[in-house]
Enzyme design. Structure first.
Site, PDB file in Angstrom:
ATOM      1  N   SER A 176       1.199  -1.130  -0.216  1.00 11.01           N
ATOM      2  CA  SER A 176       0.318  -0.477   0.348  1.00 11.01           C
ATOM      3  C   SER A 176       0.450   1.657   0.070  1.00 11.01           C
ATOM      4  O   SER A 176       1.757   1.223   0.586  1.00 11.01           O
ATOM      5  CB  SER A 176      -0.975   0.077   1.249  1.00 11.01           C
ATOM      6  OG  SER A 176       0.159   0.225   2.291  1.00 11.01           O
ATOM      7  N   ASP A 177       0.600   2.695  -0.664  1.00 11.43           N
ATOM      8  CA  ASP A 177       1.317   3.362  -0.169  1.00 11.43           C
ATOM      9  C   ASP A 177       1.004   3.505   1.714  1.00 11.43           C
ATOM     10  O   ASP A 177      -0.086   3.076   2.369  1.00 11.43           O
ATOM     11  CB  ASP A 177       0.764   4.405  -1.300  1.00 11.43           C
ATOM     12  CG  ASP A 177       1.443   5.565  -1.644  1.00 11.43           C
ATOM     13  OD1 ASP A 177       2.870   6.038  -0.879  1.00 11.43           O
ATOM     14  OD2 ASP A 177       1.591   6.717  -1.799  1.00 11.43           O
ATOM     15  N   CYS A 178       1.456   4.483   1.844  1.00 12.49           N
ATOM     16  CA  CYS A 178       2.211   4.883   3.309  1.00 12.49           C
ATOM     17  C   CYS A 178       0.471   5.205   3.857  1.00 12.49           C
ATOM     18  O   CYS A 178       0.024   6.222   3.944  1.00 12.49           O
ATOM     19  CB  CYS A 178       3.116   5.568   3.436  1.00 12.49           C
ATOM     20  SG  CYS A 178       4.662   4.274   3.146  1.00 12.49           S
TER      21      CYS A 178
END
Ligand SMILES: *[C@@H]1O[C@H](CO)[C@@H](O)[C@H](O)[C@H]1NC(C)=O
Ligand SMILES: *[C@@H]1O[C@H](CO)[C@@H](O)[C@H](O)[C@H]1NC(C)=O
Ligand SMILES: *[C@@H]1O[C@H](CO)[C@@H](O)[C@H](O)[C@H]1NC(C)=O
Ligand SMILES: *[C@@H]1O[C@H](CO)[C@@H](O)[C@H](O)[C@H]1NC(C)=O
Length: 774
Positions: free
Chosen positions: A294-296
């Site tokens: 995932s993006d952060c």
């Protein structure tokens, strides 16, 4: 009992850790000196990786499984598995950033800083893109081998289409064109992962690259809309021919081993929770073989910002069931146990993700004993970081990328004998930090443009004019004017910096910030000769005033040119290098900012006055066009005739009888891969450098549609290459034309079709008509 043993182990690790920090051994599993490793199938390098990963996952407790699902994956001491950091960065060189950022205080203290990607895009040179990837992979391995990295998974390249000139992260991408971005994606990934230029995929990854941000992510923070809350409303047509192609290429052509799902929703669904996107399209259709991060905090965002998920457990379950494998952040580690308890998540969902994660770690060779002992990448050492070869590559890329936008009466190049005094003016002239853009590491060296020019002209006088690119404090226009009026030549270094455009910050204006325009025109007015304006910025700026001001003789765009940027600019200004870079994006006028940044439509809409986006669809005026760039030489381009190249075609006969027909076009799907292959033919362009200087020139081949109805682009780049020519020299550049790929367009339903009738290939002003018929 086991808990007790683990405590002891942890304790001994703590005692050892100061020693470990000093040692040069990277973390690895399956140490042959540990007798138990012989009993583990996951350590048996003779077994297929899938079987080894399955074996390891089958040995984990539920708690251990949950802890592996975050970017900080703790050690599993009882199995001899060390901690792993999934999050490292390497956008244009191994970088800071990420919880797994390299520790630059060890043997290796700096890394090669290539130009920020937008300038690398301007080279239109695929060989360079591959070599940069290769250099980054090598430096990454060297840092790992030196024990200064806890992971080899890098979250680059950024391959979202540069859709809007205000986008703060557009600088990280190779531009607005799908073919350019797709090609960059594949070659950068092949280089980083240790694959060949042609790309067959590799068994042992040198380092892992990650295609981000999947998908339709290109807005940071604009008004009250943030990337966390933005729902990108995208048509099937735009998705298919603009937003998805770089990702498809990154996976299919680049064989990337990583992907990142983005924060924004796409048509109401967050990509990290989209089974269709992650599993059906990426894994099944494109055959993606790797891990998806995932993006952060993007899983948390599904609940907290967008409200797509009602509870944390729902968010975690959506993501793992959709096909995401690891979460950047702690959310999945925190809420998986309760999601299991509530029956929203099954252990099998975690196992699926874990198999992908351990497969990548195994493909990186981290379960084969000490990686510094392998033949293949084990011997890469500190001497390969900041090597002369890599530093030359950084210089070569800056030189090839810099774009000459204006050069009235051949003001450039400057001749040293006629320039005995120089004024260097502007807040961007002496800012070393600026040159490396964002997501950079500590560069091998840093010479600002001012310092480089001082090496050419002894009498170089410097006035900043204002404190930084915002240009709203310490304004000293009078002083700049005074100095400008006393010297032979004036060079202004203006543009933007990371306080104007960056992650989490989009622009509202395309004009130069603060007092910059006033400073430039005042100085130009006072100078003895027309002045030279050098723009350091990632995104485009509306410099119409400078384009039309006769007192501004030359304009150069240098992006954020990396560690070699200062000397590269000086070499171009003094004619030691002939510029040949071409803009990889449209430079729009300020008026463009009247359209909402949130409008994802690529196509113009005459009914609403929406002008469309990028050179493919934009209907308005431009400041500079995509593909624009001057040189100190003149070049001519000509298609070679059929008599000179008998294999070329002016008629393509589709010879497809069994397909369902529409009277005007054919579906590419129905033609089929084999038939499409047979339709390919070569076309050749003769390029000549008419002098006076040798130089390198990108050659851009476009397709133009005779009409722009039904969302047909005005034109579309279908091929490019870069050629070096001596003064007077000519060369033949051959392009492989694939009608299915290059002549096709996407319908409103998102289907690729080929129109019957005329298709026009174009290079500069030259056109070649090719007819498609039954
Ligand atoms: C953002 O601002 C626009 C225009 O002012 C408004 O229409 C919209 O409702 C706002 N959106 C949110 C999420 O606040
Ligand atoms: C996860 O749990 C830890 C410990 O309770 C807490 O400090 C942290 O804020 C949590 N993080 C998230 C993203 O839920
Ligand atoms: C200068 O401009 C920046 C925006 O670029 C702004 O944040 C800052 O407040 C301004 N400073 C002054 C003194 O006006
Ligand atoms: C290129 O050609 C144009 C038009 O013929 C001419 O004006 C210009 O001076 C030439 N430039 C160079 C660098 O030779």
């Amino acid at each position: 009992m086991r808990a007790h043993r683990e405590t002891l182990l942890l304790f001994s690790l703590l005692i050892l850790s100061p020693l470990l920090a000093l040692s040069t051994t990277p973390p690895f599993s399956c140490d042959p000196s540990d007798p138990s490793s012989k009993n583990y199938a996951f350590c048996n390098t003779k077994l297929p990786v899938a079987q080894r990963a399955q074996d390891l996952v089958s040995r984990l407790t539920v708690d251990e499984k949950i802890q592996q699902l975050g970017d900080i994956a703790p050690a599993i001491p009882r199995l001899g598995v060390p901690a792993y950091q999934w999050w490292s960065e390497a956008l244009h060189g191994v970088a800071y950033g990420g919880r797994g950022s390299a520790d630059y205080t060890g043997t290796i203290k700096s890394v090669t800083s290539f130009p920020q990607v937008i300038l690398t895009g301007a080279t239109f040179n695929p060989q360079l893109w591959y070599k940069i990837g290769e250099a980054i992979g090598t430096e990454a391995r060297a840092i790992y081998n030196s024990g200064q990295l806890q992971g080899l998974t890098f979250w680059a390249p950024n391959i979202n289409i540069y859709r809007d000139p205000r986008w703060g992260r557009g600088q990280e991408t190779p531009g607005e064109d799908p073919l350019t971005t797709s090609t960059y994606a594949a070659l950068f990934v092949r280089g980083v992962q240790g694959d060949s230029y042609k790309g067959n995929g590799v068994a042992l990854l040198k380092a892992s690259a990650c295609c981000k941000h999947f998908t339709a992510y290109d807005l940071e923070r604009w008004g009250n809309v943030t990337r966390f809350t933005f729902n990108a409303v995208v048509t099937a047509q735009d998705l298919e021919d603009t937003y998805q192609p770089p990702f498809k290429s990154c996976v299919e052509e680049g064989h990337a081993s990583g992907m990142m799902c983005s924060y924004n929703e796409v048509n109401g669904v967050p990509p990290c929770g989209d089974y269709n996107l992650l599993t059906k399209i990426a894994r099944k259709e494109w055959k993606f073989y790797g891990y998806i991060t995932s993006d952060c905090d993007a899983v948390e965002v599904m609940k907290s910002s967008s409200g797509y998920a009602k509870t944390p457990e729902d968010a975690v379950a959506y993501a793992l069931k959709a096909g995401m494998d690891v979460n950047c952040g702690f959310y999945v580690q925190n809420y998986s146990a309760s999601a299991l308890q509530q029956g929203k998540l099954k252990e099998a969902d975690m196992d699926r993700a874990l198999r992908n994660l351990f497969t990548v770690r195994m493909r990186l060779g981290l379960f084969n004993g000490n990686p510094t002992r392998y033949k293949k990448y084990g011997s890469i050492g500190p001497n390969q970081v900041c090597s002369q070869e890599h530093q030359n590559l950084a210089m070569e890329t800056a030189l090839q990328g810099i774009v000459l936008l204006k050069n009235t009466d051949n003001l450039l190049p400057l001749a040293k004998p006629q320039c005995s005094s120089l004024a260097v003016i502007g807040p961007n002239a002496d800012n070393a930090e600026l040159l490396v853009g964002n997501y950079h590491g500590p560069p091998c060296f840093n010479i600002t443009p001012l310092a480089a020019l001082q090496g050419y002209i002894k009498d170089t006088r410097y006035v900043a004019g204002c404190s930084d690119a915002a240009c709203n404090t310490s304004i000293t226009i009078d002083q700049a004017v005074q100095v400008a009026s006393t010297v032979d030549n004036v060079i202004l270094f203006m543009g933007l910096d990371q306080n104007q455009e960056r992650e989490d910050l989009d622009r509202y204006s395309l004009l130069l910030p603060g007092a910059q325009q006033d400073l430039i025109t005042s100085v130009a007015k006072a100078a003895k000769k027309p002045v030279i304006l050098v723009l350091l910025c990632g995104g485009p700026v509306d410099v119409s005033f400078a384009k039309s001001d006769p007192k501004i003789g030359a304009i150069l765009w240098a992006g954020y040119p990396g560690q070699a940027g200062g000397p590269a600019i000086a070499q171009i200004l003094f004619g030691e290098h002939n510029p040949g870079g071409k803009l990889p994006l449209t430079w729009y006028p300020q008026d463009f900012t009247r359209i909402p940044m949130t409008d994802m439509n690529m196509r113009a809409n005459p009914a609403t006055g929406y002008p469309g986006r990028t050179y493919r669809f934009y209907k308005g005026e431009t400041v500079f066009q995509f593909g624009y760039g001057l040189s100190y030489s003149n070049y001519s381009h000509k298609f070679i005739s059929k008599t000179e190249n008998p294999n070329m075609k002016t008629t393509v006969n589709l010879q497809v009888t069994k397909i369902a027909r529409n009277s005007n076009y054919y579906h590419v799907d129905e033609i089929g891969v084999d038939a499409c292959d047979k339709l390919k033919f070569p076309t050749t362009v003769r390029v000549q450098n008419h002098g006076p200087m040798e130089g390198r020139q990108p050659v851009l081949l476009f397709l133009r549609w005779p009409t722009e109805t039904n969302g047909r682009p005005a034109k579309q780049l279908v091929g490019f290459n870069s050629v070096h020519l001596k003064a007077g020299e000519a060369a033949h550049i051959e392009f492989a034309v694939s009608p299915c790929e290059h002549f096709s367009r996407v319908t409103e339903e998102g289907k690729r079709v080929i129109d019957k009738g005329s298709h026009l290939l174009m290079v500069e002003e030259e056109e070649l008509e090719i007819s498609v018929m039954d």
